[in-house]
Every structure is written in structure tokens, then in C-alpha cells.
Write an enzyme that holds these catalytic residues in place. Structure first.
Site: not given
Length: 286
Positions: A159-160, A183, A187
Site C-alpha cells: 500500500s501507500s 492513487y 490504496k
């Protein structure tokens, strides 16, 4: 790789006998995870869009496989675009045919468009959700039968920090101008998927976790698209940190470590675990 083997003893890795499939493994985090897993004895299937060199970025699937094989490991490359459902199926089936039933899946491949929301095209939106959300969902469904049959398995979703809602108002400059909304939304989906699947598969002893770097990781892709400000490069974490954290979440433990939405460095600190080089032979010095 274990440091504990004595004279005449076989040095066994903690993933010995396991088969892993790592997506987006031609360079960066994916390649590092594949190398680290192979160093611990896993046979690793690696997939990415191309076997050939990227016009601007270093690293290929062939190089990832070559590095693993030179160290005595076993790896197999599957070219495939995860945007296409049949390519996802082929990545699983060919890995299974060449290496055996899949014990570990690492959903690392992702696409990011750092563009303001009002300028995101329909194609960009579709591609982002298909690769970042639908592909991990699809691949997870495809490997679950192998894991159920084995009585254990591991799914790790990369993930981020962009999944975290922007704090404010007032908002910081990155939230207002960084273009990470699409984005980060994909995530956030991935993390909710992680938590839900962890609950569903808990009774089958299948661990499902999400891992993200605390901030930036110095990978060729991140540097190429310029998402790491110069002032943050000195403090960005090495790719070895993500690889070691991924290993910690994909190795046999009792009790099972699952349902975690974690960040690399805090996880390693929690577990009291040192970062090792990708070949597993030494402590990594950043």
C-alpha cells in the site's frame, strides 16, 4: 538466510519449500522482495509488463531472475500486463506449473497518476482501479484454493501512505497540489480489502496483511517520476527495509500474524527485527 547453521549442517531459509508470486518485480520494491524471499529459500515467480528493458528505468524481470539464480535460488519470470484478466490468470497458472502451488502472493504492482482530480481522464481512472484494486482482488481469489489445500498461506498487499485522509483544513501543500487523490483512493480500497479478507480467511490460517513505507522509498520509478522532493531523499528508506518487512509478514509464525495495516519501520521496531541485505547474508547498513 539463517546465520545459525553449525559445521556440517544445512543452512535452511525460513521460506524453504514455499512458492511465492510477486507482481511488479522487474525493479524497485517488487524485485527487492523477490530477492529477499528467494534468499530465504522460496521459489519465486515474478511478473511485470515486459521482459525487455524499460526505455528510461533500469531493471528487468530477466535481471531479477538472473540475480536470484546467481545466488543459488530458484525463480521464474512471467510476462504479463495485469490490466488484462487473462494475463493475471496466466501469471498464476504458469507460476504454479513451473514452481508448484502458490503459498505466498505479494500484490506489489501498481500504477500512479499524480494528477489533480479534475484532470484525471476516464482511461486513467479505469487503469488505476483495474491494476491497483481489481488485479490484487482477482489474484487473491485465484491463489486461495492452493492455500486452502496447503492449510496455510500468505497474501501481502503493498500500500501507500497516500491512503491516509489529508488532515485539515487547513491542508498542507502536498494534499492541495500533489495530485495523489486517485492513487490514494485505490490504496484505501486495498487496505479495506486486506482487513476484510483477513477476517474471511482467518479460520483457514491464511494471513492477509498490508504494508506501506513510512514515507518514500528510493526506487528507480519514484525517482523517475519525481515524487520524492530533494529535501526528503536523504531520509527516504532503503528498499531493503520494505523487503525485510515483507518477509516478516510472509513467514510462518505462531500465532498467525494477519489483518495488519502496517508501515515498514514501525513494524520492524515492534518485532525487534534488523534489516538485512537482499541476499540475507548480512545486516544492511543504510
Amino acid at each position: 538466510m539463517s546465520d545459525t547453521a553449525g559445521p556440517g549442517e544445512v543452512d535452511m531459509g525460513i521460506l524453504d519449500g514455499k512458492v511465492a508470486l510477486v507482481t511488479g518485480a522487474s525493479r524497485g520494491i517488487g524485485a527487492a522482495i523477490a530477492e529477499r524471499f528467494a534468499a530465504e529459500g522460496a521459489a519465486v515467480g515474478v511478473t511485470a509488463r515486459s521482459l525487455a528493458p524499460h526505455p528510461k528505468l533500469p531493471g528487468t524481470l530477466r535481471e531479477t531472475v538472473g540475480t536470484i539464480e546467481k545466488r543459488g535460488g530458484r525463480a521464474f519470470a512471467v510476462q504479463g500486463d495485469l490490466l488484462e484478466a487473462d494475463h493475471r490468470t496466466r501469471a498464476v497458472s504458469e507460476t504454479r506449473e513451473q514452481l508448484g502451488p502458490i503459498d505466498i502472493l505479494v500484490n506489489n504492482a501498481a500504477v500512479s497518476f499524480y494528477v489533480p482530480s479534475e484532470k484525471i481522464s476516464e482511461k486513467q481512472f479505469r487503469v488505476a482501479f483495474e491494476i491497483n484494486a481489481r488485479a490484487p482482488w482477482d489474484l487473491s481469489q485465484q491463489v486461495i484454493p492452493d492455500m486452502r489445500a496447503a492449510g496455510r498461506g500468505w497474501i501481502l498487499n503493498i500500500s501507500s501512505v497516500t491512503s491516509v485522509w489529508p488532515a485539515g483544513p487547513p491542508y498542507d501543500a502536498f494534499a492541495m497540489e500533489g495530485g495523489s487523490t486517485l492513487y490514494g483512493s485505490t490504496k484505501a480500497f486495498l487496505e479495506r480489502m486486506t482487513a476484510g479478507m483477513a477476517a474471511e480467511f482467518f479460520s483457514a490460517s491464511i494471513a492477509v496483511n498490508s504494508l506501506a513505507p513510512v514515507a518514500a522509498v528510493l526506487t528507480p520509478g519514484a525517482l523517475a517520476i519525481g515524487v520524492i522532493p530533494d529535501e526528503h531523499k536523504a531520509t527516504a528508506e532503503p528498499v531493503e527495509c520494505m523487503a525485510e518487512s515483507a518477509l516478516a509478514l510472509c513467514e510462518p509464525t505462531e500465532p498467525i500474524l494477519t489483518g495488519r495495516i502496517v508501515y515498514s519501520k514501525p513494524l520492524l521496531e515492534e518485532l525487534g527485527r534488523e534489516v538485512r541485505t537482499l541476499d540475507g547474508t548480512a545486516v544492511h547498513v543504510s
